[in-house]
Structures are given as structure tokens and as C-alpha cells.
Design a protein around this motif. Structure first.
Motif, PDB file in Angstrom:
ATOM      1  N   LEU A   1       0.433  -1.248   0.100  1.00  0.00           N
ATOM      2  CA  LEU A   1       0.186  -0.037  -0.133  1.00  0.00           C
ATOM      3  C   LEU A   1       0.888   0.859   0.304  1.00  0.00           C
ATOM      4  CD1 LEU A   1      -2.844  -1.072   2.538  1.00  0.00           C
ATOM      5  CD2 LEU A   1      -2.993  -0.968  -0.341  1.00  0.00           C
ATOM      6  N   GLN A   2       1.961   1.335   0.620  1.00  0.00           N
ATOM      7  CA  GLN A   2       2.888   2.352   0.524  1.00  0.00           C
ATOM      8  C   GLN A   2       4.092   2.723  -0.486  1.00  0.00           C
ATOM      9  OE1 GLN A   2       3.386   4.444   3.166  1.00  0.00           O
ATOM     10  NE2 GLN A   2       2.619   3.496   4.897  1.00  0.00           N
ATOM     11  N   THR A   3       4.066   1.303  -1.439  1.00  0.00           N
ATOM     12  CA  THR A   3       4.155   1.722  -2.931  1.00  0.00           C
ATOM     13  C   THR A   3       3.142   2.218  -4.016  1.00  0.00           C
ATOM     14  OG1 THR A   3       6.116  -0.348  -1.935  1.00  0.00           O
ATOM     15  CG2 THR A   3       5.420   0.568  -4.771  1.00  0.00           C
ATOM     16  N   HIS A   4       1.989   1.880  -3.464  1.00  0.00           N
ATOM     17  CA  HIS A   4       1.306   2.296  -4.369  1.00  0.00           C
ATOM     18  C   HIS A   4       0.261   3.639  -3.886  1.00  0.00           C
ATOM     19  CE1 HIS A   4      -0.029  -1.145  -5.934  1.00  0.00           C
ATOM     20  NE2 HIS A   4      -0.801  -1.860  -5.402  1.00  0.00           N
ATOM     21  N   LEU A   5       0.945   4.006  -2.909  1.00  0.00           N
ATOM     22  CA  LEU A   5       0.540   5.447  -3.146  1.00  0.00           C
ATOM     23  C   LEU A   5       1.876   6.143  -3.143  1.00  0.00           C
ATOM     24  CD1 LEU A   5      -1.092   7.702  -0.435  1.00  0.00           C
ATOM     25  CD2 LEU A   5       0.398   6.854   1.477  1.00  0.00           C
ATOM     26  N   ALA A   6       3.087   6.112  -2.970  1.00  0.00           N
ATOM     27  CA  ALA A   6       4.011   6.556  -3.660  1.00  0.00           C
ATOM     28  C   ALA A   6       4.233   7.048  -4.938  1.00  0.00           C
ATOM     29  CB  ALA A   6       5.371   5.844  -3.296  1.00  0.00           C
ATOM     30  N   GLU A   7       3.682   5.630  -5.556  1.00  0.00           N
ATOM     31  CA  GLU A   7       3.281   5.792  -6.944  1.00  0.00           C
ATOM     32  C   GLU A   7       2.263   6.707  -7.508  1.00  0.00           C
ATOM     33  OE1 GLU A   7       1.854   1.726  -7.846  1.00  0.00           O
ATOM     34  OE2 GLU A   7       4.419   0.991  -8.273  1.00  0.00           O
ATOM     35  N   LEU A   8       0.931   7.306  -6.268  1.00  0.00           N
ATOM     36  CA  LEU A   8       0.366   7.557  -6.603  1.00  0.00           C
ATOM     37  C   LEU A   8       0.578   9.317  -6.744  1.00  0.00           C
ATOM     38  CD1 LEU A   8      -3.180   8.121  -7.141  1.00  0.00           C
ATOM     39  CD2 LEU A   8      -3.134   7.971  -4.644  1.00  0.00           C
ATOM     40  N   GLU A   9       1.504   9.753  -6.017  1.00  0.00           N
ATOM     41  CA  GLU A   9       1.437  11.262  -5.800  1.00  0.00           C
ATOM     42  C   GLU A   9       2.922  11.693  -6.650  1.00  0.00           C
ATOM     43  OE1 GLU A   9       4.511  11.429  -1.648  1.00  0.00           O
ATOM     44  OE2 GLU A   9       2.038  10.185  -0.452  1.00  0.00           O
ATOM     45  N   LYS A  10       3.993  10.376  -7.027  1.00  0.00           N
ATOM     46  CA  LYS A  10       4.254  10.499  -8.219  1.00  0.00           C
ATOM     47  C   LYS A  10       3.903  11.147  -9.721  1.00  0.00           C
ATOM     48  CE  LYS A  10       7.051   7.019 -10.532  1.00  0.00           C
ATOM     49  NZ  LYS A  10       7.857   6.434 -11.282  1.00  0.00           N
ATOM     50  N   LYS A  11       2.632  10.546  -9.664  1.00  0.00           N
ATOM     51  CA  LYS A  11       1.341  11.115 -10.838  1.00  0.00           C
ATOM     52  C   LYS A  11       1.399  11.557 -10.700  1.00  0.00           C
ATOM     53  CE  LYS A  11       0.631   5.558 -12.129  1.00  0.00           C
ATOM     54  NZ  LYS A  11      -0.659   4.861 -11.774  1.00  0.00           N
ATOM     55  N   THR A  12       0.858  12.076  -9.466  1.00  0.00           N
ATOM     56  CA  THR A  12       0.129  13.141  -9.164  1.00  0.00           C
ATOM     57  C   THR A  12       1.054  14.810  -9.214  1.00  0.00           C
ATOM     58  OG1 THR A  12      -1.496  12.507  -7.588  1.00  0.00           O
ATOM     59  CG2 THR A  12      -0.903  14.822  -7.422  1.00  0.00           C
ATOM     60  N   ALA A  13       2.471  14.308  -8.650  1.00  0.00           N
ATOM     61  CA  ALA A  13       3.288  15.510  -9.393  1.00  0.00           C
ATOM     62  C   ALA A  13       3.810  15.747 -11.008  1.00  0.00           C
ATOM     63  CB  ALA A  13       4.632  15.034  -8.513  1.00  0.00           C
ATOM     64  N   LEU A  14       3.812  14.940 -11.229  1.00  0.00           N
ATOM     65  CA  LEU A  14       3.387  14.493 -13.152  1.00  0.00           C
ATOM     66  C   LEU A  14       1.699  15.758 -13.257  1.00  0.00           C
ATOM     67  CD1 LEU A  14       4.651  11.155 -13.801  1.00  0.00           C
ATOM     68  CD2 LEU A  14       6.068  13.196 -14.409  1.00  0.00           C
TER      69      LEU A  14
ATOM     70  N   GLN B   1       8.800  19.439  -7.862  1.00  0.00           N
ATOM     71  CA  GLN B   1       7.846  18.046  -7.293  1.00  0.00           C
ATOM     72  C   GLN B   1       8.379  17.119  -7.863  1.00  0.00           C
ATOM     73  OE1 GLN B   1       4.823  19.860  -6.407  1.00  0.00           O
ATOM     74  NE2 GLN B   1       5.275  21.076  -4.757  1.00  0.00           N
ATOM     75  N   ILE B   2       8.143  17.105  -9.003  1.00  0.00           N
ATOM     76  CA  ILE B   2       8.240  15.407 -10.032  1.00  0.00           C
ATOM     77  C   ILE B   2       9.521  15.248  -9.693  1.00  0.00           C
ATOM     78  CG2 ILE B   2       8.539  14.669 -12.120  1.00  0.00           C
ATOM     79  CD1 ILE B   2       6.669  17.056 -13.497  1.00  0.00           C
ATOM     80  N   LYS B   3      11.002  15.414  -9.823  1.00  0.00           N
ATOM     81  CA  LYS B   3      12.089  15.144  -8.945  1.00  0.00           C
ATOM     82  C   LYS B   3      11.947  13.909  -7.357  1.00  0.00           C
ATOM     83  CE  LYS B   3      16.955  15.242  -8.939  1.00  0.00           C
ATOM     84  NZ  LYS B   3      17.950  15.624  -9.182  1.00  0.00           N
ATOM     85  N   SER B   4      10.700  14.894  -6.827  1.00  0.00           N
ATOM     86  CA  SER B   4      10.813  14.621  -5.311  1.00  0.00           C
ATOM     87  C   SER B   4      10.163  13.359  -4.528  1.00  0.00           C
ATOM     88  CB  SER B   4      10.252  16.507  -4.468  1.00  0.00           C
ATOM     89  OG  SER B   4      11.243  17.506  -4.507  1.00  0.00           O
ATOM     90  N   ALA B   5       9.081  13.541  -5.991  1.00  0.00           N
ATOM     91  CA  ALA B   5       8.002  12.047  -6.438  1.00  0.00           C
ATOM     92  C   ALA B   5       8.919  11.182  -6.159  1.00  0.00           C
ATOM     93  CB  ALA B   5       7.080  12.310  -6.828  1.00  0.00           C
ATOM     94  N   LYS B   6      10.152  10.930  -7.394  1.00  0.00           N
ATOM     95  CA  LYS B   6      10.997   9.703  -7.560  1.00  0.00           C
ATOM     96  C   LYS B   6      10.959   9.795  -6.750  1.00  0.00           C
ATOM     97  CE  LYS B   6      10.221  10.817 -12.657  1.00  0.00           C
ATOM     98  NZ  LYS B   6      10.941  11.310 -14.141  1.00  0.00           N
TER      99      LYS B   6
ATOM    100  N   ASN C   1       0.466  17.942 -11.752  1.00  0.00           N
ATOM    101  CA  ASN C   1       0.888  18.890 -11.106  1.00  0.00           C
ATOM    102  C   ASN C   1       1.908  20.269 -11.915  1.00  0.00           C
ATOM    103  OD1 ASN C   1      -1.504  19.023  -9.518  1.00  0.00           O
ATOM    104  ND2 ASN C   1      -0.066  18.338  -8.080  1.00  0.00           N
ATOM    105  N   ALA C   2       2.849  19.333 -12.829  1.00  0.00           N
ATOM    106  CA  ALA C   2       3.215  20.140 -13.014  1.00  0.00           C
ATOM    107  C   ALA C   2       2.687  21.001 -14.072  1.00  0.00           C
ATOM    108  CB  ALA C   2       4.957  19.451 -14.177  1.00  0.00           C
ATOM    109  N   PHE C   3       2.089  20.849 -15.107  1.00  0.00           N
ATOM    110  CA  PHE C   3       1.120  21.983 -15.646  1.00  0.00           C
ATOM    111  C   PHE C   3       0.020  22.546 -14.703  1.00  0.00           C
ATOM    112  CE2 PHE C   3       3.372  18.748 -18.173  1.00  0.00           C
ATOM    113  CZ  PHE C   3       4.331  19.829 -19.517  1.00  0.00           C
TER     114      PHE C   3
END
Length: 441
Positions: free
Chosen positions: A54-67, A133-138, A69-71
Motif C-alpha cells: 500500500l505504501q508503494t502504491h501511495l508513492a506511485e500515486l504521489e508521483k503521478k500526481t506530481a506529473l 516536485q516531480i523529482k521529489s516524488a521520484k 501538477n507540473a502543468f
């Protein structure tokens, strides 16, 4: 007295009911031959592995969200339906309507029924803070993955400790059970001598005390073993009743094993520092201008008869363009930047300490294992000598040459030396498994 007996009967009945209820909900029994089997099985039952996913899925979701939010895409949509009960009055020059120059005519401008549909798509073209924030999420995704491995290693080490507690207690029980038989034999011999009048009653008492103490020790070991099994079963969320087949004597013959460099803690510290560094950049970039695309598309229906009347008028008005926004630094933003910079310095110093600590920890694993191997050789020699002493003393005791107290002392020394072997074998197995767990990650 009768009341006390009734209470005891009630307790006995309640105990039988609880025992029957527990048996009716009996768990599946599972036998393990090695620690590795226990560790592998824990992956299928322990809740921490589900949480890790679940933690891994949450981190993946945060990365997609950052992508996304970039625009920062937005599509503001609104629908407005107005009934202008009283239209505003405007004063226009009367001469425009054929009136006297210098005078004004009251005119109501507008339509009573106005319906407007509005869509305003917009997105950021350049937003340095959101890009950072994209790099932060990665980095955060890598940090979560690394932390999950640390948690898994910590879980394995906890299981390792409980596992060897159980087989250590089992080994101690074997030693005590062997000596209970010896103590019973001694009591039998001294009792016969007492009947024959060649041994005192005090000696019989001492032999019986020796037997009672050994039985008490066995009871304590059995209780401690049950407690450790309860702890072990909890690692499987109490889904099974575990049973360990391996014995402590399996660890008599061991080879030298070295701990590899385990960098999980180093990586965790480095990733935390990288994440703080990236968050620091993101906070700085918040003080930079943002370039955005803006637009608005509007459809309006106007009528004096009714909403959306058949003869009503439709009109639309639209625009597209660019917007350069710049929010001047606030006190809170400046404070956040300075606070993050201090946190970054703390993490960098912590990172240096953890590197040195990791090297020391690996060396300690090697030394503890080697120390236990050498200690086993010495303890084995001591036990052989203590056993030989006891056997000779026992023969002399049967012949009436050696007093009972000397025999009991030699038996106690032999027990302690055998228990020391159990203890050092436990350390050998525990240290070896700890190195193997360390080398897995």
C-alpha cells in the motif's frame, strides 16, 4: 470452607468451557524445519507486507500526481441563470432620441432573462516549483521502497530472535529432563540407604529438594516456550499454530561466515537528504514567476420573454492568452526555506554518522559470530570435564565414599556447563542467521 469449594468448582467449569471453546476454534498447525521456512511463510501472513504494498502504491500515486501538477491543468466551468427582475436604468442624452439638447432620457438597458455557460481551460507552461516536485516524488518512491526493505529486515531479525529463543528453551528442557532422571535416581539411591540406616534423613531431603528445583525449572522453561510461541504466532497474525522442528544441536558444526556490506541505512539516509534538497529547491522556486496559458469560452442566451425562449438570442464571447504571475515572497515562505535548509544540514551530518555506524555494525556481526564459535569449543571442553567429574563422583557416591552434597554440587556444575553449551549454540545460530539476513538485503 464450603463456599470456597463451590468457587473452585465454578472456576473449574469455566476453565473447561473455555478450553472446549478454544479447541472448537483450533488453528491450523504448521511445522517449520528451518528459520528460512518461517521467514518465507511470514511474507504470506504478516500485515507489514500488505502495508508495504500500500505504501508503494501511495508513492506511485504521489508521483503521478506530481506529473499532472507540473502543468497544473484547470477547467473552471460555470452555469448561471439570471432573472433580472428590475433592470438598471441608464441616462442617455435626449437629443439622440430627438429630444431637447442638454436633457437626458431614462432607458432600461439589458434583457430580463440571461443564461450564461462559461468554460475556462488553463494550464501552467513554466512552473519551476511544480517541476521540482516531480523529482521529489521520484526520490520519495525510492525512499519508500528502501524503507520497506528496512522494515522487512527488522521483521526478520525479530522473528530470528524469537525463533532461537524457542529452540534454546527446547534445548534447555532436554538438559533439565536428563538431569531430572539423574536426580530421581540419586533420590532413589539415598532413600534406600536411609532405609538401610546408612544415610541420614537430611540427605534424603536434600536429594528431594534437588529434584523439586529441577522440575520447577522445567515448568518455567515450558511456560517461557509457550510465551515465545505466542509471540511467533503473532507474526503470522495468529492464523496458525506454529511448531519448530529444528533443535539447537543442529548448530554444532558451523563454518566461518562473513557479513556483507549492508547499505540499506546508508541509502535511506542519502535519499532523505536528496528529498530534503529537492524540497528546498521547490520552496525557492515558489518565489519565481509562473507563465500560464489562460482562456475563456462563453455562451449566453438573452430574452425578455422567458428562459431559452424560441425567439431568444444566442451570443458567444471568447478569449485565449498568456498570463505571467509572480507572487512576492512572504514571511512564511522565507521561514519555510530557512527551516528546510537547517533540516538539510542535519540530514547531511546524520548521513555521515550512519555510514560509520554501518561499517561498525557489519564488523560487530562478524566478531560476535566468531566469538561464539570459539566459545563453543571452550564450553564443550568444560562440559566434558564436568561430566567426567560427575560420573566419577557418582560411582564414589554409590560406593559410599563421597557424600551427597559433593555429588549434587558436581551435578549442578555439569548442568550449568551443558546449559552454557545450549546458550552458546543459540548465539551461534542467532548470529549466523543475522548475518544471512543482513546479506540478503
Amino acid at each position: 470452607m464450603l463456599k470456597l469449594v463451590n468457587i473452585h468448582k465454578q472456576i473449574l467449569v469455566l476453565s473447561l468451557i473455555l478450553f472446549s471453546f478454544k479447541n472448537s476454534l483450533a488453528q491450523e498447525s504448521k511445522t517449520f524445519s528451518t528459520l528460512n521456512e518461517v521467514l518465507e511463510f511470514s511474507k504470506t501472513k504478516n500485515y507489514s507486507f500488505d502495508n508495504a504494498k500500500l505504501q508503494t502504491h501511495l508513492a506511485e500515486l504521489e508521483k503521478k500526481t506530481a506529473l499532472g501538477n507540473a502543468f497544473n491543468p484547470k477547467v473552471n466551468t460555470s452555469i448561471q441563470v439570471l432573472d433580472n427582475i428590475n433592470l438598471p436604468i441608464s441616462y442617455l442624452p435626449a437629443e439622440a432620441f430627438g429630444g431637447v439638447s442638454g436633457t437626458f432620457k431614462e432607458v432600461q438597458i439589458g434583457q430580463q432573462y440571461v443564461s450564461t455557460f462559461n468554460i475556462q481551460p488553463q494550464f501552467d507552461i513554466i512552473n519551476l516549483s511544480n517541476f521540482a516536485q516531480i523529482k521529489s516524488a521520484k526520490i520519495n518512491e525510492q525512499l519508500v521502497e528502501n524503507q520497506n526493505k528496512i522494515n522487512e529486515q527488522n521483521l526478520y531479525e525479530k522473528i530470528n530472535a524469537v525463533y532461537f529463543n524457542i529452540i534454546s528453551f527446547n534445548g534447555q528442557k532436554e538438559v533439565v529432563e536428563e538431569n531430572i532422571l539423574i536426580a530421581e535416581n540419586i533420590l532413589k539411591i539415598i532413600s534406600e540407604k536411609n532405609k538401610e540406616g546408612i544415610a541420614r534423613k537430611q540427605e534424603v531431603n536434600e536429594a528431594e529438594v534437588n529434584l523439586i528445583l529441577l522440575k520447577d525449572k522445567l515448568e518455567q522453561l515450558e511456560m517461557n516456550t509457550k510465551i515465545q510461541y505466542e509471540i511467533l504466532n503473532l507474526f503470522f497474525e495468529n492464523k496458525i499454530e506454529s511448531n519448530l522442528k529444528q533443535t539447537i544441536w543442529d548448530f554444532k558444526d558451523q563454518t566461518i561466515l562473513s557479513a556483507n556490506q549492508n547499505n540499506l541505512q546508508n541509502q535511506n539516509s542519502e535519499l532523505q537528504a536528496q528529498l530534503a534538497q529537492q524540497e528546498y529547491k521547490s520552496l525557492q522556486y515558489q518565489n519565481y514567476p509562473t507563465l500560464s496559458f489562460v482562456s475563456s469560452f462563453n455562451w449566453q442566451n438573452l430574452s425578455n420573454d422567458n428562459f431559452f425562449a424560441s425567439k431568444s438570442n444566442w451570443q458567444n464571447f471568447n478569449y485565449v492568452g498568456l498570463k505571467l504571475g509572480w507572487e512576492l515572497p512572504t514571511i512564511q515562505r522565507i521561514s519555510n526555506i530557512k527551516s528546510k535548509k537547517i533540516q538539510l544540514e542535519i540530514l547531511q551530518k546524520t548521513n555521515e554518522h550512519i555510514k560509520a555506524e554501518t561499517e561498525s555494525k557489519n564488523e560487530q556481526l562478524n566478531l560476535e559470530y566468531q566469538k561464539s564459535l570459539q566459545q563453543f569449543i571452550n564450553f564443550q571442553k568444560v562440559f566434558d570435564l564436568k561430566k567426567d567429574t560427575y560420573e566419577k563422583n557418582f560411582n564414589q557416591f554409590k560406593e559410599g565414599i563421597l557424600p551427597l552434597d559433593k555429588l549434587l554440587i558436581s551435578q549442578n556444575d555439569m548442568i550449568i556447563s551443558k546449559l552454557n553449551i545450549v546458550s552458546v549454540l543459540t548465539n551461534i545460530g542467532f548470529s549466523k542467521s543475522k548475518i544471512e539476513i543482513n546479506n540478503t538485503f
